[in-house]
Design a protein around this motif. Structure first.
Motif, PDB file in Angstrom:
ATOM      1  N   GLY A  74       0.821  -1.212   0.000  1.00 42.92           N
ATOM      2  CA  GLY A  74       0.000   0.000   0.000  1.00 42.92           C
ATOM      3  C   GLY A  74       0.852   1.258   0.000  1.00 42.92           C
ATOM      4  O   GLY A  74       1.506   1.585   0.980  1.00 42.92           O
ATOM      5  N   GLY A  75       0.855   1.994  -1.115  1.00 44.77           N
ATOM      6  CA  GLY A  75       1.653   3.226  -1.192  1.00 44.77           C
ATOM      7  C   GLY A  75       1.131   4.243  -0.202  1.00 44.77           C
ATOM      8  O   GLY A  75      -0.037   4.604  -0.256  1.00 44.77           O
ATOM      9  N   ARG A  76       1.999   4.764   0.705  1.00 41.19           N
ATOM     10  CA  ARG A  76       1.548   5.717   1.728  1.00 41.19           C
ATOM     11  C   ARG A  76       1.039   7.002   1.070  1.00 41.19           C
ATOM     12  O   ARG A  76       0.238   7.736   1.633  1.00 41.19           O
ATOM     13  N   ASN A  77       1.475   7.191  -0.190  1.00 43.46           N
ATOM     14  CA  ASN A  77       1.072   8.449  -0.843  1.00 43.46           C
ATOM     15  C   ASN A  77      -0.389   8.406  -1.275  1.00 43.46           C
ATOM     16  O   ASN A  77      -1.004   9.432  -1.524  1.00 43.46           O
ATOM     17  N   PHE A  78      -0.956   7.168  -1.361  1.00 44.67           N
ATOM     18  CA  PHE A  78      -2.360   7.105  -1.738  1.00 44.67           C
ATOM     19  C   PHE A  78      -3.227   7.269  -0.496  1.00 44.67           C
ATOM     20  O   PHE A  78      -2.991   6.646   0.529  1.00 44.67           O
ATOM     21  N   GLY A  79      -4.255   8.107  -0.562  1.00 44.83           N
ATOM     22  CA  GLY A  79      -5.121   8.373   0.591  1.00 44.83           C
ATOM     23  C   GLY A  79      -6.369   7.538   0.580  1.00 44.83           C
ATOM     24  O   GLY A  79      -6.410   6.459   1.174  1.00 44.83           O
ATOM     25  N   HIS A  80      -7.380   7.984  -0.171  1.00 43.80           N
ATOM     26  CA  HIS A  80      -8.639   7.234  -0.170  1.00 43.80           C
ATOM     27  C   HIS A  80      -9.497   7.615  -1.377  1.00 43.80           C
ATOM     28  O   HIS A  80      -9.249   8.612  -2.045  1.00 43.80           O
ATOM     29  N   LEU A  81     -10.499   6.807  -1.583  1.00 46.80           N
ATOM     30  CA  LEU A  81     -11.575   7.125  -2.526  1.00 46.80           C
ATOM     31  C   LEU A  81     -12.713   7.676  -1.693  1.00 46.80           C
ATOM     32  O   LEU A  81     -12.918   7.228  -0.565  1.00 46.80           O
ATOM     33  N   ALA A  82     -13.464   8.628  -2.184  1.00 45.11           N
ATOM     34  CA  ALA A  82     -14.573   9.191  -1.404  1.00 45.11           C
ATOM     35  C   ALA A  82     -15.867   9.108  -2.206  1.00 45.11           C
ATOM     36  O   ALA A  82     -15.895   9.411  -3.410  1.00 45.11           O
ATOM     37  N   TYR A  83     -16.927   8.659  -1.528  1.00 42.27           N
ATOM     38  CA  TYR A  83     -18.247   8.582  -2.163  1.00 42.27           C
ATOM     39  C   TYR A  83     -19.289   9.210  -1.247  1.00 42.27           C
ATOM     40  O   TYR A  83     -19.192   9.077  -0.009  1.00 42.27           O
ATOM     41  N   GLU A  84     -20.278   9.843  -1.841  1.00 42.80           N
ATOM     42  CA  GLU A  84     -21.390  10.429  -1.096  1.00 42.80           C
ATOM     43  C   GLU A  84     -22.557   9.446  -1.160  1.00 42.80           C
ATOM     44  O   GLU A  84     -22.866   8.910  -2.234  1.00 42.80           O
ATOM     45  N   MET A 111     -19.539  11.100   8.328  1.00 41.48           N
ATOM     46  CA  MET A 111     -18.346  10.540   7.666  1.00 41.48           C
ATOM     47  C   MET A 111     -17.987   9.195   8.260  1.00 41.48           C
ATOM     48  O   MET A 111     -18.032   9.021   9.483  1.00 41.48           O
ATOM     49  N   ALA A 112     -17.633   8.251   7.407  1.00 40.83           N
ATOM     50  CA  ALA A 112     -17.177   6.927   7.845  1.00 40.83           C
ATOM     51  C   ALA A 112     -16.078   6.482   6.894  1.00 40.83           C
ATOM     52  O   ALA A 112     -15.941   7.025   5.785  1.00 40.83           O
ATOM     53  N   PHE A 113     -15.274   5.528   7.348  1.00 38.83           N
ATOM     54  CA  PHE A 113     -14.220   4.970   6.490  1.00 38.83           C
ATOM     55  C   PHE A 113     -14.284   3.451   6.553  1.00 38.83           C
ATOM     56  O   PHE A 113     -14.482   2.870   7.633  1.00 38.83           O
ATOM     57  N   VAL A 114     -14.150   2.807   5.417  1.00 41.45           N
ATOM     58  CA  VAL A 114     -13.998   1.353   5.328  1.00 41.45           C
ATOM     59  C   VAL A 114     -12.799   1.087   4.416  1.00 41.45           C
ATOM     60  O   VAL A 114     -12.211   2.017   3.868  1.00 41.45           O
ATOM     61  N   ARG A 115     -12.453  -0.204   4.285  1.00 42.68           N
ATOM     62  CA  ARG A 115     -11.373  -0.568   3.377  1.00 42.68           C
ATOM     63  C   ARG A 115     -11.851  -1.673   2.427  1.00 42.68           C
ATOM     64  O   ARG A 115     -12.658  -2.518   2.792  1.00 42.68           O
ATOM     65  N   SER A 121      -8.475   2.532   1.230  1.00 45.31           N
ATOM     66  CA  SER A 121      -9.343   3.268   2.153  1.00 45.31           C
ATOM     67  C   SER A 121     -10.449   3.973   1.370  1.00 45.31           C
ATOM     68  O   SER A 121     -10.195   4.604   0.335  1.00 45.31           O
ATOM     69  N   ILE A 122     -11.695   3.844   1.880  1.00 41.70           N
ATOM     70  CA  ILE A 122     -12.844   4.467   1.214  1.00 41.70           C
ATOM     71  C   ILE A 122     -13.587   5.337   2.206  1.00 41.70           C
ATOM     72  O   ILE A 122     -13.996   4.864   3.272  1.00 41.70           O
ATOM     73  N   GLU A 123     -13.690   6.599   1.874  1.00 42.12           N
ATOM     74  CA  GLU A 123     -14.414   7.555   2.720  1.00 42.12           C
ATOM     75  C   GLU A 123     -15.869   7.586   2.264  1.00 42.12           C
ATOM     76  O   GLU A 123     -16.154   7.680   1.061  1.00 42.12           O
ATOM     77  N   ILE A 124     -16.778   7.481   3.222  1.00 34.59           N
ATOM     78  CA  ILE A 124     -18.217   7.508   2.929  1.00 34.59           C
ATOM     79  C   ILE A 124     -18.782   8.774   3.568  1.00 34.59           C
ATOM     80  O   ILE A 124     -18.641   8.975   4.785  1.00 34.59           O
ATOM     81  N   LEU A 125     -19.370   9.642   2.757  1.00 36.61           N
ATOM     82  CA  LEU A 125     -19.901  10.910   3.279  1.00 36.61           C
ATOM     83  C   LEU A 125     -21.415  10.946   3.116  1.00 36.61           C
ATOM     84  O   LEU A 125     -21.945  10.525   2.074  1.00 36.61           O
ATOM     85  N   GLN A 126     -22.116  11.439   4.144  1.00 38.80           N
ATOM     86  CA  GLN A 126     -23.580  11.553   4.097  1.00 38.80           C
ATOM     87  C   GLN A 126     -23.979  12.716   3.204  1.00 38.80           C
ATOM     88  O   GLN A 126     -23.494  13.832   3.381  1.00 38.80           O
ATOM     89  N   LYS A 127     -24.837  12.430   2.242  1.00 35.63           N
ATOM     90  CA  LYS A 127     -25.348  13.478   1.342  1.00 35.63           C
ATOM     91  C   LYS A 127     -25.987  14.592   2.168  1.00 35.63           C
ATOM     92  O   LYS A 127     -26.757  14.325   3.099  1.00 35.63           O
ATOM     93  N   GLY A 128     -25.633  15.818   1.879  1.00 40.19           N
ATOM     94  CA  GLY A 128     -26.256  16.957   2.557  1.00 40.19           C
ATOM     95  C   GLY A 128     -25.557  17.355   3.841  1.00 40.19           C
ATOM     96  O   GLY A 128     -25.866  18.390   4.421  1.00 40.19           O
ATOM     97  N   SER A 129     -24.611  16.554   4.333  1.00 45.45           N
ATOM     98  CA  SER A 129     -23.910  16.925   5.569  1.00 45.45           C
ATOM     99  C   SER A 129     -22.737  17.830   5.229  1.00 45.45           C
ATOM    100  O   SER A 129     -22.138  17.698   4.177  1.00 45.45           O
ATOM    101  N   PRO A 130     -22.387  18.720   6.174  1.00 45.73           N
ATOM    102  CA  PRO A 130     -21.208  19.564   5.941  1.00 45.73           C
ATOM    103  C   PRO A 130     -19.953  18.706   5.946  1.00 45.73           C
ATOM    104  O   PRO A 130     -19.915  17.661   6.582  1.00 45.73           O
ATOM    105  N   LEU A 131     -18.942  19.145   5.194  1.00 46.38           N
ATOM    106  CA  LEU A 131     -17.687  18.386   5.227  1.00 46.38           C
ATOM    107  C   LEU A 131     -17.185  18.384   6.664  1.00 46.38           C
ATOM    108  O   LEU A 131     -17.162  19.421   7.325  1.00 46.38           O
ATOM    109  N   PRO A 132     -16.827  17.230   7.200  1.00 38.98           N
ATOM    110  CA  PRO A 132     -16.423  17.143   8.615  1.00 38.98           C
ATOM    111  C   PRO A 132     -15.118  17.892   8.865  1.00 38.98           C
ATOM    112  O   PRO A 132     -14.304  18.062   7.973  1.00 38.98           O
TER     113      PRO A 132
END
Ligand SMILES: C[C@@H](O)C(=O)SC[C@H](NC(=O)CC[C@H](N)C(=O)O)C(=O)NCC(=O)O
Ligand code: NI
Length: 146
Positions: A74-84, A111-115, A121-132
């Protein structure tokens, strides 16, 4: 200029497709098998992006599966994918019910994270919520319970 896709290499294409499509809800929009290069590319898109992804090839997630076994550190330079998502709790509950660890539970409701099976790493964001706030999970006194 416009964003097209993010490519991740996967060790087990079937396991990755089961995760990204059946569990996470993305849909396959096209696939490319390359006999000479011995690899498969599978392009996935989220439901609300399907029309645009099919007609304009973006935004997509590109899975690369090399037929000859490779180990990917896992390249440390890669962060995550994000989906709403429409309902972060329902999304996380479905993932958890199917054996996916919720690495960062949606305690704050937005906001939640799974792998993925490959540890992406995948960031899950709630539609309509402010960016955490960009606070590390632990510093918020969270123990993982939600
Ligand atoms: C179709 C277009 O979106 C691509 O990204 S093709 C890029 C090409 N991919 C491959 O050759 C896949 C197999 C290769 N063994 C690999 O693992 O990448 C490529 O140039 N890949 C190199 C890269 O660094 O992405
Ligand atoms: Ni690509």
């Amino acid at each position: 200029m416009r964003y097209l896709h993010t490519m991740v290499r996967v060790k087990d294409l079937d396991a990755s497709l089961a995760f990204y499509t059946t569990l996470f809800g993305l849909e396959e929009i096209r696939r490319h098998e390359n006999e000479k290069g011995r690899f498969t590319l599978v392009f996935l898109a989220a439901r609300d992006d399907l029309d645009r992804a099919r007609s304009e090839k973006a935004p997509c997630l590109e899975l690369t599966y090399n037929w000859d076994t490779e180990d990917y550190s896992g390249g440390r330079n890669f962060g995550h994918l994000a989906y709403e998502v429409d309902d972060i709790y329902a999304t996380c509950q479905n993932l958890m019910d199917n054996g996916v660890t919720i690495n960062r539970p949606p305690r704050d409701g937005n906001m939640a994270f799974v792998r993925s099976p490959d540890g992406i790493s995948i960031e899950i964001l709630q539609k309509g919520s402010p960016l955490p706030a960009a606070e590390p999970w632990a510093s918020m006194g969270n123990t993982g319970a939600w």
